[in-house]
Write an enzyme that holds these catalytic residues in place. Structure first.
Site, short mmCIF file in Angstrom:
data_model
loop_
_atom_site.label_atom_id
_atom_site.label_comp_id
_atom_site.label_asym_id
_atom_site.label_seq_id
_atom_site.Cartn_x
_atom_site.Cartn_y
_atom_site.Cartn_z
N HIS A 52 6.41 -49.74 69.82
CA HIS A 52 5.60 -48.95 70.56
C HIS A 52 6.49 -48.87 71.78
O HIS A 52 6.82 -49.49 72.34
CB HIS A 52 4.29 -49.46 70.73
CG HIS A 52 3.52 -49.21 69.42
ND1 HIS A 52 2.00 -49.91 69.48
CD2 HIS A 52 3.42 -48.42 68.49
CE1 HIS A 52 1.62 -49.27 68.28
NE2 HIS A 52 2.23 -48.42 67.88
N ASP B 284 5.42 -48.33 74.73
CA ASP B 284 5.22 -49.30 75.82
C ASP B 284 5.74 -50.48 76.03
O ASP B 284 5.44 -51.52 76.98
CB ASP B 284 3.45 -49.28 76.25
CG ASP B 284 2.86 -49.67 75.24
OD1 ASP B 284 3.30 -49.73 73.88
OD2 ASP B 284 1.83 -50.41 75.50
N HIS B 285 6.37 -50.95 74.88
CA HIS B 285 7.16 -52.15 74.88
C HIS B 285 8.68 -52.07 74.76
O HIS B 285 9.21 -53.00 74.83
CB HIS B 285 6.70 -52.93 73.41
CG HIS B 285 5.18 -53.44 73.85
ND1 HIS B 285 4.78 -54.62 74.03
CD2 HIS B 285 3.95 -52.78 73.66
CE1 HIS B 285 3.41 -54.87 73.99
NE2 HIS B 285 2.93 -53.62 73.88
N HIS C 179 -0.87 -54.45 63.83
CA HIS C 179 -1.01 -53.57 64.67
C HIS C 179 0.14 -52.76 64.50
O HIS C 179 0.01 -51.46 64.42
CB HIS C 179 -0.70 -54.39 66.19
CG HIS C 179 -0.44 -53.52 67.42
ND1 HIS C 179 -1.48 -52.66 67.63
CD2 HIS C 179 0.47 -53.09 68.11
CE1 HIS C 179 -1.30 -52.10 68.71
NE2 HIS C 179 0.19 -52.24 69.14
N ASP D 280 0.85 -57.55 70.81
CA ASP D 280 -0.08 -56.83 70.84
C ASP D 280 -1.01 -57.17 69.50
O ASP D 280 -1.62 -56.68 68.83
CB ASP D 280 0.08 -55.19 70.66
CG ASP D 280 0.52 -54.80 71.97
OD1 ASP D 280 0.71 -55.51 73.00
OD2 ASP D 280 0.41 -53.34 72.29
N HIS E 61 -0.95 -57.03 77.13
CA HIS E 61 -1.82 -56.49 78.11
C HIS E 61 -2.82 -57.31 78.69
O HIS E 61 -3.38 -58.09 78.07
CB HIS E 61 -2.43 -55.21 77.36
CG HIS E 61 -1.63 -54.20 76.75
ND1 HIS E 61 -1.12 -53.00 77.11
CD2 HIS E 61 -0.95 -54.09 75.39
CE1 HIS E 61 -0.12 -52.45 76.58
NE2 HIS E 61 0.12 -53.17 75.50
N HIS F 260 7.75 -55.40 68.96
CA HIS F 260 7.55 -54.18 68.04
C HIS F 260 7.85 -52.80 68.67
O HIS F 260 8.29 -52.71 69.89
CB HIS F 260 5.92 -54.11 67.65
CG HIS F 260 5.01 -53.91 68.81
ND1 HIS F 260 4.86 -54.66 69.85
CD2 HIS F 260 4.23 -52.91 69.13
CE1 HIS F 260 3.92 -54.16 70.71
NE2 HIS F 260 3.31 -53.05 70.35
#
Length: 255
Positions: A58, A60-61, A114, A133, A171, A56
């Site tokens: 985001h 942080d990915h 998410h 996530d 995570h 996805h």
């Protein structure tokens, strides 16, 4: 020969994953939270990055995608939703597509909630699912872009996978998830055993992932929102799974 999977930490609490095919020497990174730890892991193993499989959009990915693409010239596979900003995408993947990493096969499951574009990668031959996530050990992701029925439907897709599949999530949230879950199901023996295991692992600075899906189905209250016993604990007797899931997620948001 089966795949070799390496797990390591990125950023603050993200997991990085490399999936390597010994037969062809192909190596995929599942997401790219940041380039440095991924490069270090590749060099430690003597592997070359051929693919990045993004779950996805985001940051942080995907924060390491551009640097890794420049360094390795790897293929970048991303969700089919083109409205999200993901750099250097070569291939878009939708539900049911099969992505080849050398001789390994990754089946795409759309698992929105998410985010609207979220997908998970299922390596049936390896009995492994990378759910990022959407599903965590003893928890699930916050619902940012979708709605609760959508997220519940995504969890049901993951729950339908066999019990002997290993869950790899995005995570290290397990300890916090356990703390919340015990407020709902303090009498769940499988959850209590998992809580003790997580305490031991974290005290030794070891990851709580991977975990078997079969164990998650027993200990993760979010996967059992359609269990009448769970509804009863929330004083929601007769409510359907999506409604109970929504209440659980709301409570977790405030915990």
């Amino acid at each position: 020969m089966t795949a070799e999977i390496r797990l390591f930490t990125c950023l603050t609490d993200n997991f990085g994953y490399l999936v390597h095919d010994p037969a062809t020497k192909a190596t995929a990174s599942i997401d790219a939270p940041e380039a440095g730890p991924i490069i270090a892991a590749l060099e430690r193993e003597g592997w070359n990055l051929t693919d990045i499989l993004i779950t996805h959009h985001h940051h942080d990915h995907v924060g390491g995608v551009a640097e890794l693409k420049q360094k390795y010239g790897c293929r970048v596979v991303a969700p089919h939703d083109k409205t999200t900003a993901i750099a250097d995408v070569d291939l878009r993947a939708a539900n049911g597509d099969v992505i080849k990493v050398g001789s390994l096969l990754a089946r795409v499951l759309e698992t929105p909630g998410h985010t609207l574009d979220h997908i998970s990668y299922v390596f049936d031959g390896e009995k492994a699912v990378f759910a990022a996530d959407t599903l965590f050990s003893i928890g699930c992701g916050r619902v940012f872009e979708g709605n609760y029925p959508m997220m519940w439907d995504s969890l049901l897709k993951l729950r339908a996978l066999p019990d002997d599949f290993r869950l790899y999530c995005g995570h290290e949230y397990t300890a916090a998830n356990v703390k919340f879950a015990l407020t709902v199901e303090s009498d769940n023996p499988v959850l209590k055993a998992r809580a003790e295991e997580v305490t031991r692992l974290r005290a030794a600075n070891k990851p709580t992932i991977p975990t078997l899906l079969g164990e998650e189905k027993k200990a993760n209250v979010f996967l059992r929102a359609d269990d009448p016993a769970v509804a009863a604990k929330l004083h929601m007797k007769g409510a359907d799974g999506a409604q109970v899931f929504g209440e659980l997620r709301e409570r977790k948001n405030k915990s």
